[in-house]
Design a protein around this motif. Structure first.
Motif, PDB file in Angstrom:
ATOM      1  N   ASN A  81      40.076  -8.375  16.023  1.00 43.39           N
ATOM      2  CA  ASN A  81      39.649  -7.388  15.027  1.00 43.39           C
ATOM      3  C   ASN A  81      40.836  -6.773  14.301  1.00 43.39           C
ATOM      4  N   THR A  82      41.682  -7.630  13.750  1.00 47.36           N
ATOM      5  CA  THR A  82      42.860  -7.178  13.016  1.00 47.36           C
ATOM      6  C   THR A  82      42.514  -6.908  11.550  1.00 47.36           C
ATOM      7  N   ALA A  83      43.528  -6.476  10.807  1.00 48.55           N
ATOM      8  CA  ALA A  83      43.335  -6.217   9.380  1.00 48.55           C
ATOM      9  C   ALA A  83      42.916  -7.486   8.642  1.00 48.55           C
ATOM     10  N   SER A  84      43.389  -8.638   9.101  1.00 50.67           N
ATOM     11  CA  SER A  84      43.015  -9.906   8.461  1.00 50.67           C
ATOM     12  C   SER A  84      41.517 -10.149   8.566  1.00 50.67           C
ATOM     13  N   ALA A  85      40.943  -9.916   9.762  1.00 54.85           N
ATOM     14  CA  ALA A  85      39.503 -10.113   9.953  1.00 54.85           C
ATOM     15  C   ALA A  85      38.714  -9.144   9.082  1.00 54.85           C
ATOM     16  N   GLN A  86      39.181  -7.922   8.990  1.00 53.40           N
ATOM     17  CA  GLN A  86      38.483  -6.924   8.192  1.00 53.40           C
ATOM     18  C   GLN A  86      38.584  -7.235   6.701  1.00 53.40           C
ATOM     19  N   SER A  87      39.754  -7.738   6.272  1.00 54.24           N
ATOM     20  CA  SER A  87      39.945  -8.051   4.853  1.00 54.24           C
ATOM     21  C   SER A  87      39.154  -9.291   4.435  1.00 54.24           C
ATOM     22  N   LEU A  88      39.209 -10.340   5.251  1.00 49.86           N
ATOM     23  CA  LEU A  88      38.512 -11.589   4.916  1.00 49.86           C
ATOM     24  C   LEU A  88      37.059 -11.571   5.372  1.00 49.86           C
ATOM     25  N   GLU A  89      36.696 -10.526   6.143  1.00 47.38           N
ATOM     26  CA  GLU A  89      35.313 -10.308   6.579  1.00 47.38           C
ATOM     27  C   GLU A  89      34.748 -11.473   7.393  1.00 47.38           C
ATOM     28  N   PHE A  90      35.548 -11.981   8.320  1.00 46.58           N
ATOM     29  CA  PHE A  90      34.986 -12.978   9.233  1.00 46.58           C
ATOM     30  C   PHE A  90      34.674 -12.312  10.576  1.00 46.58           C
ATOM     31  N   PRO A  91      33.688 -12.802  11.298  1.00 45.73           N
ATOM     32  CA  PRO A  91      33.345 -12.229  12.607  1.00 45.73           C
ATOM     33  C   PRO A  91      34.535 -12.313  13.563  1.00 45.73           C
ATOM     34  N   THR A  92      34.641 -11.338  14.442  1.00 43.47           N
ATOM     35  CA  THR A  92      35.769 -11.310  15.369  1.00 43.47           C
ATOM     36  C   THR A  92      35.362 -10.585  16.645  1.00 43.47           C
ATOM     37  N   VAL A  93      36.277 -10.534  17.589  1.00 46.22           N
ATOM     38  CA  VAL A  93      36.057  -9.850  18.870  1.00 46.22           C
ATOM     39  C   VAL A  93      37.020  -8.674  18.947  1.00 46.22           C
ATOM     40  N   ASP A  94      36.487  -7.509  19.231  1.00 45.18           N
ATOM     41  CA  ASP A  94      37.284  -6.284  19.276  1.00 45.18           C
ATOM     42  C   ASP A  94      37.629  -5.930  20.719  1.00 45.18           C
ATOM     43  N   GLN A  95      38.918  -5.655  20.958  1.00 44.65           N
ATOM     44  CA  GLN A  95      39.355  -5.294  22.304  1.00 44.65           C
ATOM     45  C   GLN A  95      39.302  -3.771  22.480  1.00 44.65           C
ATOM     46  N   PRO A  96      38.822  -3.275  23.617  1.00 47.05           N
ATOM     47  CA  PRO A  96      38.726  -1.831  23.859  1.00 47.05           C
ATOM     48  C   PRO A  96      40.085  -1.247  24.251  1.00 47.05           C
ATOM     49  N   LEU A  97      40.944  -1.023  23.276  1.00 48.88           N
ATOM     50  CA  LEU A  97      42.326  -0.639  23.566  1.00 48.88           C
ATOM     51  C   LEU A  97      42.442   0.799  24.058  1.00 48.88           C
ATOM     52  N   THR A  98      41.581   1.691  23.557  1.00 45.84           N
ATOM     53  CA  THR A  98      41.634   3.073  24.039  1.00 45.84           C
ATOM     54  C   THR A  98      41.303   3.137  25.525  1.00 45.84           C
ATOM     55  N   GLU A  99      40.261   2.420  25.933  1.00 44.34           N
ATOM     56  CA  GLU A  99      39.898   2.389  27.353  1.00 44.34           C
ATOM     57  C   GLU A  99      40.957   1.654  28.170  1.00 44.34           C
ATOM     58  N   SER A 100      41.559   0.629  27.577  1.00 40.88           N
ATOM     59  CA  SER A 100      42.641  -0.075  28.277  1.00 40.88           C
ATOM     60  C   SER A 100      43.786   0.876  28.585  1.00 40.88           C
ATOM     61  N   ALA A 101      44.172   1.677  27.576  1.00 44.02           N
ATOM     62  CA  ALA A 101      45.261   2.640  27.770  1.00 44.02           C
ATOM     63  C   ALA A 101      44.890   3.674  28.828  1.00 44.02           C
ATOM     64  N   ARG A 102      43.639   4.119  28.809  1.00 47.51           N
ATOM     65  CA  ARG A 102      43.189   5.116  29.789  1.00 47.51           C
ATOM     66  C   ARG A 102      43.295   4.566  31.207  1.00 47.51           C
ATOM     67  N   GLN A 103      42.908   3.322  31.381  1.00 49.49           N
ATOM     68  CA  GLN A 103      42.971   2.711  32.709  1.00 49.49           C
ATOM     69  C   GLN A 103      44.420   2.466  33.148  1.00 49.49           C
ATOM     70  N   ILE A 104      45.271   2.074  32.220  1.00 53.23           N
ATOM     71  CA  ILE A 104      46.690   1.859  32.545  1.00 53.23           C
ATOM     72  C   ILE A 104      47.324   3.149  33.051  1.00 53.23           C
ATOM     73  N   VAL A 105      47.105   4.243  32.323  1.00 55.44           N
ATOM     74  CA  VAL A 105      47.693   5.520  32.719  1.00 55.44           C
ATOM     75  C   VAL A 105      47.100   6.001  34.037  1.00 55.44           C
ATOM     76  N   ARG A 106      45.781   5.804  34.213  1.00 52.26           N
ATOM     77  CA  ARG A 106      45.145   6.204  35.472  1.00 52.26           C
ATOM     78  C   ARG A 106      45.792   5.503  36.658  1.00 52.26           C
ATOM     79  N   ILE A 107      45.979   4.192  36.554  1.00 51.26           N
ATOM     80  CA  ILE A 107      46.563   3.435  37.654  1.00 51.26           C
ATOM     81  C   ILE A 107      47.993   3.901  37.926  1.00 51.26           C
ATOM     82  N   ILE A 108      48.753   4.122  36.871  1.00 49.99           N
ATOM     83  CA  ILE A 108      50.136   4.586  37.048  1.00 49.99           C
ATOM     84  C   ILE A 108      50.159   5.917  37.794  1.00 49.99           C
TER      85      ILE A 108
END
Length: 370
Positions: free
Chosen positions: A278-305
């Protein structure tokens, strides 16, 4: 100026309890923490960061490497999410340059010797990654963003990780294409050994076979490969269309390859191309994509640390308490038992359904089709 004693009076607790809330919250009951947190907010108390680091023997700093060219198109978004989550816990994020994995190990050594960081976040994990055994040998706290491909035990408690379920994301996208009438679905992936790439390929393969949209002997002809560059995506797309002119959809392992595939399609060609990230390229060219849950990823990384640092500090305190008990100091056993109980209850509230042990977290992505 508001002091820790002012906060203690307002919360109705001792100054030591306030200090514990700030420096080692895992040993304080949640109800007490809530009282202290409310008093801090009401009085506008700001702890002295330098004094706190001195007391806790922590730098309150997480380190993460940056390369001349980002490993992934999502790196900037991950970094922003990580800094945001760390800031909420009064933790700083330090960046260091890295030109290779061996160079990164040299950076580890320098940062550890200087006492500059408490923990490391590793990205761009690969098979037989040399950074992992080095950090384990030097007893450093770290978390991977990505799985430790190639390790015999993916759930080794010494190697915590947070990752996004790429296999599930690609499977969901392939299933979406099938449900919308696509009958010949090809795949463009990365060449060579790539744990992440193979995991995503499995999502495509398994879904096609389960839906009986392809036979096992057809799969090879439905695939093409290229390095993660737009030009390589164009070449792979042309190769795939030469192999299978009847392809009506192409699932790509990344948005970069999908962008190249889109550019290579002949005019008026009715082929759907999908990506991942789900990068800027996908949004600009409007092709379907898969979005990664980066906010939740960061939350889990900090929690584990934080949990691993608390466990490390608890072990050190227990060792110190044991030494004190051997020298005739009384009253340590009851404190240690109380702490163990409270940490267990607190840790249980932080567990996620995607993780069986709290140290290895696989997060579900979502497909973006509009």
């Amino acid at each position: 100026m508001v002091s820790i004693k002012d906060v203690a009076r307002r919360a109705g607790v001792s100054p030591q309890t306030v200090s514990n809330c700030l420096n080692n919250p895992a040993i304080v009951k949640p109800t007490t923490r809530d009282l202290v947190t409310a008093a801090i907010a009401e009085l506008g108390y700001t702890p002295n960061a330098s004094a706190r680091r001195l007391r806790t023997q922590r730098s309150n700093t997480i380190a993460i490497g940056i390369a001349p060219v980002a490993y992934s198109r999502i790196y900037d978004r991950l970094l922003h999410a990580l800094v945001t989550e760390a800031e909420a816990h009064s933790i700083r994020v330090m960046l260091y340059k890295t030109d290779s994995k061996q160079d990164e190990i040299r950076q580890f050594d320098a940062l550890i010797r200087g006492g500059d960081v408490d923990s490391f976040v590793l990205t761009d994990t690969s098979h037989d990654d040399p950074r992992i055994p080095w950090l384990i040998e030097h007893r450093q706290t770290f978390v991977l963003f990505g799985r430790p491909w190639g390790l015999p035990d993916m759930h080794d408690p010494q190697v915590p990780w947070v990752d996004v379920d790429g296999r599930r994301g690609i499977a969901d996208m392939t299933r979406h294409l099938i449900l919308h009438g696509r009958k010949r679905i090809g795949f463009i992936g990365w060449p060579g050994i790539s744990g992440t790439g193979h995991d995503r390929w499995l999502g495509w393969r398994d879904t096609l076979l389960a839906a009986r949209m392809a036979r096992p002997d057809e799969l090879e002809g439905l695939c093409a490969y290229g390095e993660d560059r737009i030009g390589e995506g164009m070449t792979a797309c042309m190769t795939l269309l030469d192999q299978r002119p009847d392809v009506d959809a192409i699932v790509c392992v990344s948005d970069t390859l999908a962008t190249g595939a889109m550019m290579a399609l002949p005019p008026e060609c009715d082929v759907v191309v999908t990506g991942f990230d789900n990068t800027a390229s996908a949004q600009s060219l409007e092709f379907p994509t898969v979005d990664q849950p980066l906010t939740e990823s960061a939350r889990q990384i900090v929690r584990i640390i934080l949990e691993r640092l608390d466990a490390r500090d608890g072990a050190r305190a227990a060792e110190a308490g044991g030494a004190a008990g051997a020298n005739g100091t009384a009253g340590t056993t009851g404190t240690a038992e109380t702490k163990e109980t409270e940490e267990t209850e607190e840790t249980a509230t932080r567990r996620t359904p995607e993780s069986r042990d709290g140290l290895h977290v696989l997060l579900p992505p979502r497909i973006v089709v509009d």
